[in-house]
Motif scaffolding. Sequence first.
Motif, PDB file in Angstrom:
ATOM      1  N   ARG A   1       0.782  -1.239   0.000  1.00 61.39           N
ATOM      2  CA  ARG A   1       0.000   0.000   0.000  1.00 61.39           C
ATOM      3  C   ARG A   1       0.814   1.290   0.000  1.00 61.39           C
ATOM      4  NH1 ARG A   1      -2.554  -0.809   6.079  1.00 61.39           N
ATOM      5  NH2 ARG A   1      -2.560  -3.038   6.008  1.00 61.39           N
ATOM      6  N   PRO A   2       1.575   1.518  -1.069  1.00 66.32           N
ATOM      7  CA  PRO A   2       2.249   2.819  -1.171  1.00 66.32           C
ATOM      8  C   PRO A   2       1.253   3.977  -1.228  1.00 66.32           C
ATOM      9  CG  PRO A   2       2.479   1.547  -3.203  1.00 66.32           C
ATOM     10  CD  PRO A   2       1.888   0.631  -2.189  1.00 66.32           C
ATOM     11  N   CYS A   3      -0.014   3.656  -1.543  1.00 59.21           N
ATOM     12  CA  CYS A   3      -1.045   4.695  -1.618  1.00 59.21           C
ATOM     13  C   CYS A   3      -1.326   5.301  -0.248  1.00 59.21           C
ATOM     14  CB  CYS A   3      -2.333   4.097  -2.174  1.00 59.21           C
ATOM     15  SG  CYS A   3      -2.859   2.593  -1.315  1.00 59.21           S
ATOM     16  N   GLU A   4      -1.240   4.496   0.809  1.00 62.20           N
ATOM     17  CA  GLU A   4      -1.697   4.996   2.111  1.00 62.20           C
ATOM     18  C   GLU A   4      -0.792   6.075   2.721  1.00 62.20           C
ATOM     19  OE1 GLU A   4      -3.415   2.238   4.847  1.00 62.20           O
ATOM     20  OE2 GLU A   4      -4.542   1.219   3.281  1.00 62.20           O
ATOM     21  N   PRO A   5       0.524   5.895   2.722  1.00 64.33           N
ATOM     22  CA  PRO A   5       1.341   7.023   3.226  1.00 64.33           C
ATOM     23  C   PRO A   5       1.165   8.276   2.370  1.00 64.33           C
ATOM     24  CG  PRO A   5       2.735   5.115   2.702  1.00 64.33           C
ATOM     25  CD  PRO A   5       1.343   4.711   2.407  1.00 64.33           C
ATOM     26  N   ALA A   6       0.773   8.086   1.091  1.00 66.09           N
ATOM     27  CA  ALA A   6       0.603   9.245   0.202  1.00 66.09           C
ATOM     28  C   ALA A   6      -0.729   9.937   0.420  1.00 66.09           C
ATOM     29  CB  ALA A   6       0.723   8.796  -1.254  1.00 66.09           C
ATOM     30  N   CYS A   7      -1.681   9.249   1.046  1.00 68.06           N
ATOM     31  CA  CYS A   7      -3.058   9.749   1.189  1.00 68.06           C
ATOM     32  C   CYS A   7      -3.065  11.164   1.792  1.00 68.06           C
ATOM     33  CB  CYS A   7      -3.875   8.803   2.064  1.00 68.06           C
ATOM     34  SG  CYS A   7      -5.544   9.378   2.440  1.00 68.06           S
ATOM     35  N   ARG A   8      -3.847  12.046   1.145  1.00 72.36           N
ATOM     36  CA  ARG A   8      -3.965  13.442   1.595  1.00 72.36           C
ATOM     37  C   ARG A   8      -4.391  13.545   3.057  1.00 72.36           C
ATOM     38  NH1 ARG A   8      -4.910  17.996  -1.683  1.00 72.36           N
ATOM     39  NH2 ARG A   8      -4.468  16.523  -3.344  1.00 72.36           N
ATOM     40  N   ARG A   9      -5.190  12.568   3.471  1.00 75.60           N
ATOM     41  CA  ARG A   9      -5.699  12.573   4.846  1.00 75.60           C
ATOM     42  C   ARG A   9      -4.540  12.554   5.863  1.00 75.60           C
ATOM     43  NH1 ARG A   9     -11.613  12.479   6.055  1.00 75.60           N
ATOM     44  NH2 ARG A   9     -11.523  12.276   8.294  1.00 75.60           N
ATOM     45  N   VAL A  10      -3.399  11.982   5.482  1.00 77.06           N
ATOM     46  CA  VAL A  10      -2.230  11.960   6.375  1.00 77.06           C
ATOM     47  C   VAL A  10      -1.761  13.389   6.641  1.00 77.06           C
ATOM     48  CG1 VAL A  10       0.180  11.234   6.605  1.00 77.06           C
ATOM     49  CG2 VAL A  10      -1.484   9.702   5.536  1.00 77.06           C
ATOM     50  N   ARG A  11      -1.803  14.209   5.596  1.00 73.72           N
ATOM     51  CA  ARG A  11      -1.350  15.593   5.756  1.00 73.72           C
ATOM     52  C   ARG A  11      -2.397  16.420   6.478  1.00 73.72           C
ATOM     53  NH1 ARG A  11      -0.197  14.639   0.215  1.00 73.72           N
ATOM     54  NH2 ARG A  11      -1.601  16.248  -0.544  1.00 73.72           N
ATOM     55  N   VAL A  12      -3.668  16.147   6.190  1.00 75.04           N
ATOM     56  CA  VAL A  12      -4.737  16.967   6.744  1.00 75.04           C
ATOM     57  C   VAL A  12      -5.002  16.620   8.216  1.00 75.04           C
ATOM     58  CG1 VAL A  12      -7.186  17.481   6.583  1.00 75.04           C
ATOM     59  CG2 VAL A  12      -5.815  17.349   4.515  1.00 75.04           C
ATOM     60  N   GLU A  13      -5.046  15.329   8.535  1.00 72.86           N
ATOM     61  CA  GLU A  13      -5.188  14.954   9.940  1.00 72.86           C
ATOM     62  C   GLU A  13      -4.028  14.055  10.313  1.00 72.86           C
ATOM     63  OE1 GLU A  13      -7.881  12.068  11.203  1.00 72.86           O
ATOM     64  OE2 GLU A  13      -8.427  11.396   9.235  1.00 72.86           O
ATOM     65  N   GLU A  14      -4.183  12.733  10.245  1.00 68.56           N
ATOM     66  CA  GLU A  14      -3.055  11.902  10.615  1.00 68.56           C
ATOM     67  C   GLU A  14      -3.104  10.558   9.918  1.00 68.56           C
ATOM     68  OE1 GLU A  14      -2.646  11.760  14.810  1.00 68.56           O
ATOM     69  OE2 GLU A  14      -0.802  10.597  14.718  1.00 68.56           O
ATOM     70  N   GLU A  15      -4.250   9.905  10.019  1.00 68.67           N
ATOM     71  CA  GLU A  15      -4.340   8.541   9.518  1.00 68.67           C
ATOM     72  C   GLU A  15      -4.910   8.533   8.100  1.00 68.67           C
ATOM     73  OE1 GLU A  15      -3.662   5.481  10.739  1.00 68.67           O
ATOM     74  OE2 GLU A  15      -2.597   6.333  12.452  1.00 68.67           O
ATOM     75  N   PRO A  16      -4.280   7.775   7.196  1.00 69.61           N
ATOM     76  CA  PRO A  16      -4.809   7.686   5.833  1.00 69.61           C
ATOM     77  C   PRO A  16      -6.119   6.926   5.801  1.00 69.61           C
ATOM     78  CG  PRO A  16      -3.043   6.088   6.144  1.00 69.61           C
ATOM     79  CD  PRO A  16      -3.099   6.924   7.397  1.00 69.61           C
ATOM     80  N   VAL A  17      -6.847   7.088   4.688  1.00 73.93           N
ATOM     81  CA  VAL A  17      -8.008   6.239   4.450  1.00 73.93           C
ATOM     82  C   VAL A  17      -7.495   4.805   4.330  1.00 73.93           C
ATOM     83  CG1 VAL A  17      -9.839   5.715   2.797  1.00 73.93           C
ATOM     84  CG2 VAL A  17      -9.234   8.093   3.263  1.00 73.93           C
ATOM     85  N   ALA A  18      -8.245   3.831   4.865  1.00 72.29           N
ATOM     86  CA  ALA A  18      -7.805   2.432   4.809  1.00 72.29           C
ATOM     87  C   ALA A  18      -8.050   1.878   3.413  1.00 72.29           C
ATOM     88  CB  ALA A  18      -8.539   1.617   5.859  1.00 72.29           C
ATOM     89  N   ILE A  19      -7.301   2.407   2.442  1.00 73.65           N
ATOM     90  CA  ILE A  19      -7.530   2.090   1.022  1.00 73.65           C
ATOM     91  C   ILE A  19      -7.441   0.587   0.783  1.00 73.65           C
ATOM     92  CG2 ILE A  19      -6.647   2.451  -1.311  1.00 73.65           C
ATOM     93  CD1 ILE A  19      -5.499   5.158  -0.263  1.00 73.65           C
ATOM     94  N   CYS A  20      -6.379  -0.009   1.353  1.00 75.86           N
ATOM     95  CA  CYS A  20      -6.134  -1.436   1.117  1.00 75.86           C
ATOM     96  C   CYS A  20      -7.314  -2.272   1.608  1.00 75.86           C
ATOM     97  CB  CYS A  20      -4.848  -1.825   1.832  1.00 75.86           C
ATOM     98  SG  CYS A  20      -4.402  -3.535   1.608  1.00 75.86           S
ATOM     99  N   ARG A  21      -7.766  -2.011   2.826  1.00 78.83           N
ATOM    100  CA  ARG A  21      -8.837  -2.838   3.383  1.00 78.83           C
ATOM    101  C   ARG A  21     -10.183  -2.554   2.726  1.00 78.83           C
ATOM    102  NH1 ARG A  21      -4.565  -5.122   4.174  1.00 78.83           N
ATOM    103  NH2 ARG A  21      -4.034  -6.002   6.220  1.00 78.83           N
ATOM    104  N   LEU A  22     -10.340  -1.364   2.137  1.00 75.58           N
ATOM    105  CA  LEU A  22     -11.565  -1.107   1.373  1.00 75.58           C
ATOM    106  C   LEU A  22     -11.563  -1.946   0.099  1.00 75.58           C
ATOM    107  CD1 LEU A  22     -12.046   2.727   1.884  1.00 75.58           C
ATOM    108  CD2 LEU A  22     -13.592   0.911   2.616  1.00 75.58           C
ATOM    109  N   LYS A  23     -10.379  -2.096  -0.473  1.00 75.80           N
ATOM    110  CA  LYS A  23     -10.247  -2.942  -1.661  1.00 75.80           C
ATOM    111  C   LYS A  23     -10.738  -4.354  -1.316  1.00 75.80           C
ATOM    112  CE  LYS A  23      -6.121  -2.768  -3.473  1.00 75.80           C
ATOM    113  NZ  LYS A  23      -6.209  -1.743  -4.490  1.00 75.80           N
ATOM    114  N   ARG A  24     -10.343  -4.831  -0.136  1.00 74.45           N
ATOM    115  CA  ARG A  24     -10.791  -6.153   0.288  1.00 74.45           C
ATOM    116  C   ARG A  24     -12.315  -6.185   0.437  1.00 74.45           C
ATOM    117  NH1 ARG A  24      -9.734  -9.848   5.737  1.00 74.45           N
ATOM    118  NH2 ARG A  24     -11.600 -11.075   5.315  1.00 74.45           N
ATOM    119  N   ALA A  25     -12.881  -5.085   0.967  1.00 66.37           N
ATOM    120  CA  ALA A  25     -14.335  -5.052   1.144  1.00 66.37           C
ATOM    121  C   ALA A  25     -15.033  -5.223  -0.207  1.00 66.37           C
ATOM    122  CB  ALA A  25     -14.756  -3.749   1.814  1.00 66.37           C
ATOM    123  N   ALA A  26     -14.464  -4.604  -1.251  1.00 67.73           N
ATOM    124  CA  ALA A  26     -15.045  -4.767  -2.591  1.00 67.73           C
ATOM    125  C   ALA A  26     -14.953  -6.228  -3.014  1.00 67.73           C
ATOM    126  CB  ALA A  26     -14.316  -3.870  -3.593  1.00 67.73           C
TER     127      ALA A  26
END
Lengths: 597, 351
Positions: A64-89
Amino acid sequence: MMKPTDTKNPNYYHKVVDCQWACPAHTPVPEYIRLIAQRKYTEAYMINWESNVFPGVLGRTCDRPCEPACRRVRVEEEPVAICRLKRAAADNKSDVSSLLPEIPSKKNGKKIALIGGGPASLTVARDLMPLGYDCTVYEKDPKAGGLMRTNIPSFRLPVGVIDEEVDRILDFGVVKKFNEEVKSLKSIIQQDYDAIFIGTGAPKGKDLDIPGREEASSNIHVGIDWLTSVAFKHVDKIGKKVVVIGGGNTAMDCCRTSLRLGGKDVKVTVRSPKADMKASDWEIEEAELEGIPIFDNHSPKEFVHENGKLKGVLFEKMEAKYKDGKRKLIPTGETIFFECDDVLLAIGQENAFPWIERDIGIEFNQWNQPEVNKVTFQSTLPRVFFGGDAAWGPENIIWAVAHGHQAAISIDHFCNNKDLEDRPSPLTNLVSQKMGIHEWSYPNDISNSDRFAVPHAEKELSLTDLNMEVELGYDEKLAFEEAQRCLNCDIQTVFSESLCIECDACVDICPIDCINFTQNDTEENLRKKLTVPALNLSQDILVSDNLKTGRVMVKDEDMCLHCGLCAERCPTGAWDMQKFTYIEAHADKSSIFEYVE
Amino acid sequence: MTYIKKPIFRHPSLPTNEIGLTYRDYEGVVSTLCAGCGHDSITASIIDACYELSLPAHKIAKLSGIGCSSKTPNYFLNNAHGFNSVHGRMPSVATGANLANRDLVYIGVSGDGDTASIGLGQYCHAIRRQLNLTYICENNGTYGLTKGQFSATNDKESKNKKGLDNPFGAIDLAIMAIELGAGFVARSFSGDKEQLVPLLKSALQYNGFSFIDVISPCVTFNNHGYSTKSYDYIREHRSLFGELDFIPEEETINTSYAEGETVTIKLHNGNDISFKKLGADHDPTDPHKVLNTLRNNRSDGKVTTGLLYVDPDKSDLHDTLNTSSKPLNSLSMNDLCPGGEELEEINNQFR
């Protein structure tokens, strides 16, 4: 003076979509997250499948190189759980067979050999089969999947998930040559293949040559080989006391697997400080949650044995010293002995090509690595291509997939006598999301929630069953809540200077103060004089053409929430929220997007 | 109007003021005015001014009458005291509040209808009494809430959105304020925060009646080609009357002013205003000259903005009436009922 930003360059808006930009396969992340929130799991899955071929696998195991890049990291702290959402799909999708590309019954007459049945080779097959190619996969193990199957324990990745996504590609009609280790590339070249793709990964675990290694070898195992044996059920137990040497993800898989095969006292030892460990933070966290201690700054000195019976490992404590930003590990002289029955070595792996003859035209460099073109993945023997870990050493699944897509384009060009350097352009589109005066076709009222944790199985149960998946995945409600945290960075703030009356409404409403109207200047000066200076140089600033008053509009992309309030408060529509679609070009040009849109 | 709440996320590097707040702590709810309304920029300027002065919101009272302008106190200073009063009656309510509690900072927000029509009498008497109030008239020359009729400040040269002529001349509220004896009179433009924010800061720190006439284009009804209060018209016809800088007390000692061109005006509370003259006739302390300039500019079709007039030595209503030096709510039982001896002494004065 800065020139107006060229937003026609597909890279400008693509870079604003931090997750997609960071993903090696450029998966359109916000698009599938919105689909998950709409309970359109099948569509969300297929958008993933088109980009990264193994959404179910990656939704559990991606780096998940996407998660450290997530804008949410800059705006608050924790990225969106992109990887686990993929699993939900993947978990909630329905039958996708009708959405798969058609495989022509009439072949195009070109034959491709794919050596190694891992994610890179399978991606090449996925892209070339719909074009009528005849693909043959050579795999030394009885089943395809590569490291996904052999090195990732089933409590992290159930076999059923691998089977489903691997078989989907094999069922396109790929010729399977399994249990067939290629011992000579020459023998393959001599057959009538039009092109050969080498995706044999990095299958050689590094060994540790210290005193006692040979004598006690029956209880010292190379981690990845041991994991493979576990995966194919050749090994089903381990000693009570286990020492794992190494600090990467393989070490984490080794120690957690040991716990499930009878290990009671399992330790991980690392040579470096814990902060420098190579393993992903979440893998370390999972190991620690299962009660496995990690001893850092421990350098192995000797395997202590009695007449070949392993007794334990002797370590020397190290101390990390930093000079000019470089780290040096200094031995302290202090030694520590850990008693154990078995040792697992997880200190790295590499690719190895003893089976490639050096006189067939494939050049190797001074490190004994093949010379491979970074863009075309072609070797110095035009017919032979490399990808995945085999190309430049160990990376991860998502990189292997990205390589596979690119190599497939090259092979297709090669077989059709087209220039390999002439890469196809991505498909891009920009469409307004305006539905009414203050209505948008995307959810702009973003969630303030913290990241939602993924529910886990009960520890007492999962620790006794190697095949019980530890993470249960998000249920539909949690997936929805987590999806609402996405800032929709692909919905771009598009500015039209001809419409702007400079009323400042957008400046006043912007919650993050990223919009400014000011005199033009050099980029360095402009960045400094914004309301909140734009000091994150990795993020671009959007600069308009001159406005009526002679000023320019400057927007810092860094923190923009894509909430659309600038466009809502704009009286003239000078700001508009427009969805930027970026689809990476593949050899197979059929696209799920036609179906989703 | 915008349906969603403004996100709570703010830029992590947003600066804080002396009392540890960011400007976002001075915000109110999201505006329900038309997108692009000049009033919203004035709201933003009030937020900036209070933030920069590090005023604690609970020491501020915001008052208004009726109209688009008078809705705006809801959009700033969520934690201040507020009173949305009857049409044109904001000065009465402000007078009562001010007499009861002289320690608060009073911000009165009104519009051209609320001030120049229904509330004209109230406006005049608040000035006459030197009420310690910052009176902001958000002046767009039109009745926006009732679909764009001419207001009393709309220029005769201007037409309405449909091209109809305005039969009447305009009331110039700034000239009126100077003539009635206001101690601080300014005019500004909602589209120029660089000018408006220092004016607001100075006005808020001024002890006595301060008036700012802010031209604020109505994007819906009065921002067309024949309007004299549109964004484009004001930008083209603005004549700057000096440049103002507000200098807080702690910086006054170290600030040196250029000779001749700059006048330094000391406010009661120790802060300075530095006024940079942009023309020979710019002397904000001489009301006759100021009125002349304003009238001349007006006949030349220019809109004069900036600090127009200031008299730092005016006494305010409390001084004139010799009222209690403390807010009424802080008077103790002993203050209010000083006992028999005190009463005897007072009675003796009349014997």
